[in-house]
Write an enzyme that holds these catalytic residues in place. Sequence first.
Site, PDB file in Angstrom:
ATOM      1  N   GLY A  12       2.401  -6.861   3.768  1.00  0.00           N
ATOM      2  CA  GLY A  12       3.426  -7.794   3.198  1.00  0.00           C
ATOM      3  C   GLY A  12       4.656  -7.183   2.764  1.00  0.00           C
ATOM      4  O   GLY A  12       5.913  -7.767   3.020  1.00  0.00           O
TER       5      GLY A  12
ATOM      6  N   ASP B  95       4.478  -5.928  11.709  1.00  0.00           N
ATOM      7  CA  ASP B  95       5.023  -6.468  10.496  1.00  0.00           C
ATOM      8  C   ASP B  95       6.412  -6.864  10.934  1.00  0.00           C
ATOM      9  O   ASP B  95       7.040  -7.776  10.624  1.00  0.00           O
ATOM     10  CB  ASP B  95       4.855  -5.366   9.384  1.00  0.00           C
TER      11      ASP B  95
ATOM     12  N   ASN C 219       0.834  -1.260   0.077  1.00  0.00           N
ATOM     13  CA  ASN C 219       0.132   0.022  -0.001  1.00  0.00           C
ATOM     14  C   ASN C 219       0.762   1.160   0.041  1.00  0.00           C
ATOM     15  O   ASN C 219       2.081   1.138   0.653  1.00  0.00           O
ATOM     16  CB  ASN C 219      -0.809   0.023   1.335  1.00  0.00           C
TER      17      ASN C 219
ATOM     18  N   LEU D   5       1.180  -9.115  22.316  1.00  0.00           N
ATOM     19  CA  LEU D   5       0.541  -8.279  23.509  1.00  0.00           C
ATOM     20  C   LEU D   5       1.075  -7.001  23.686  1.00  0.00           C
ATOM     21  O   LEU D   5       0.940  -6.355  24.820  1.00  0.00           O
ATOM     22  CB  LEU D   5       0.949  -8.994  24.917  1.00  0.00           C
TER      23      LEU D   5
ATOM     24  N   GLY E 134       6.887   5.938  10.320  1.00  0.00           N
ATOM     25  CA  GLY E 134       6.902   5.386   8.872  1.00  0.00           C
ATOM     26  C   GLY E 134       6.593   4.157   9.076  1.00  0.00           C
ATOM     27  O   GLY E 134       6.689   3.433  10.255  1.00  0.00           O
TER      28      GLY E 134
ATOM     29  N   ASP F 171       1.263   4.535   1.757  1.00  0.00           N
ATOM     30  CA  ASP F 171       0.634   5.040   2.952  1.00  0.00           C
ATOM     31  C   ASP F 171       0.415   6.549   2.887  1.00  0.00           C
ATOM     32  O   ASP F 171       1.661   7.036   2.685  1.00  0.00           O
ATOM     33  CB  ASP F 171       1.292   4.637   4.336  1.00  0.00           C
TER      34      ASP F 171
HETATM   35  O1  RIB Z   1       1.064  -2.842   9.275  1.00  0.00           O
HETATM   36  C1  RIB Z   1       1.031  -1.450   9.149  1.00  0.00           C
HETATM   37  C2  RIB Z   1       0.645  -1.481   7.563  1.00  0.00           C
HETATM   38  O2  RIB Z   1      -1.012  -1.554   7.820  1.00  0.00           O
HETATM   39  C3  RIB Z   1       0.709   0.087   7.205  1.00  0.00           C
HETATM   40  O3  RIB Z   1       1.633   0.194   6.225  1.00  0.00           O
HETATM   41  C4  RIB Z   1      -0.434  -0.153   6.041  1.00  0.00           C
HETATM   42  O4  RIB Z   1      -0.513   0.016   4.517  1.00  0.00           O
HETATM   43  C5  RIB Z   1      -1.553  -1.062   6.424  1.00  0.00           C
HETATM   44  O5  RIB Z   1      -1.515  -2.188   5.509  1.00  0.00           O
END
Ligand code: RIB
Length: 308
Positions: free
Chosen positions: A46, A254, A16, A223, A289, A18
């Site tokens: 991803g 992530d 995405n 958590l 970010g 952002d």
């Molecule tokens: O986990 C964060 C992400 O969630 C962001 O970068 C946004 O694009 C959403 O997918």
Amino acid sequence: MVSMTRPKIVVLGSFNADLVMYVDRLPAPGETISGRRFATGPGGKGSNQAVAAARLDGDVTFVGRVGIDSFANIGFELWQKEGVKSDYVSRDSARATGIASIAVEESGENIIMVALGANLAVTHGDIDAAAAVIERADVLMVQLETNLDAVEYALRAAKKAGVITILNPAPAVPLPAEMLALADFLTPNQTELQTLTGNQGLSVPDAARSLISSEKQTVVVTLGAQGAAWFRRAGQGSSSAYKVNVMDAVGAGDAFNAGLAVALAEGMELPEALAFAGAAAAVSVTRPGAAASMPYRNEVDELLQRRG
Ligand code: RIB
């Protein structure tokens, strides 16, 4: 034993662009507030995971779908810069690149809305094209910003080849038991755990255990400031969080998942892998970010050493 070659990780998932507004506090429904700063940057769960895994020394291939608009170029520039292989990212002339509209408040707390566009149109053919890379991987990692049939198809391909599978069920939707069973590691946060178990208000241990369908499966529940807990049929454990100054929590999950993928692919045992993943998440929250905040290997190693 810990392997000395770079672990091979395939991430099937979302990219995405952002669009991030930094605000003093998140608005209430119906309220208009002024932002302090606005930024556009690469995101998508991803792609963030792929970037983090590469920064943590993984040999990473990203599989996904973007549009033919200029937002997609942000992704290709990022993957080239970060050393993420993007040969299996398809371009979709009928759908837009995914967009996330994000607000981050002073405390680091955030809200995210996504218009997933091309991310939801990954075909089985896209995955078949990457089949050889998936079969040779140490770990396949997926999330839920991609169409579910593609996620399941990729998990099946990886399982058939004996590849470790990580399903990060974010954002969560109820999933069929057959799909959950394809994940060696399921990594919900607490909210996602409740969604996966039908919002019955179960305790974290009861909810996590109810998802386990085999001896080999592990549920890792993140958590936040309390760290992470893991559950298997044969046992359970936990890992505490690192104390850092939280600037922006976007992408922390992530970074955690990427850390877990790299650690497992390198052959670390689960407690060590969770400490590594937790350190990766801790580094990511100290800067703003999504992709930009993903941790580097030396930063994670330093944090681990400092804790001892
Ligand atoms: O986990 C964060 C992400 O969630 C962001 O970068 C946004 O694009 C959403 O997918």
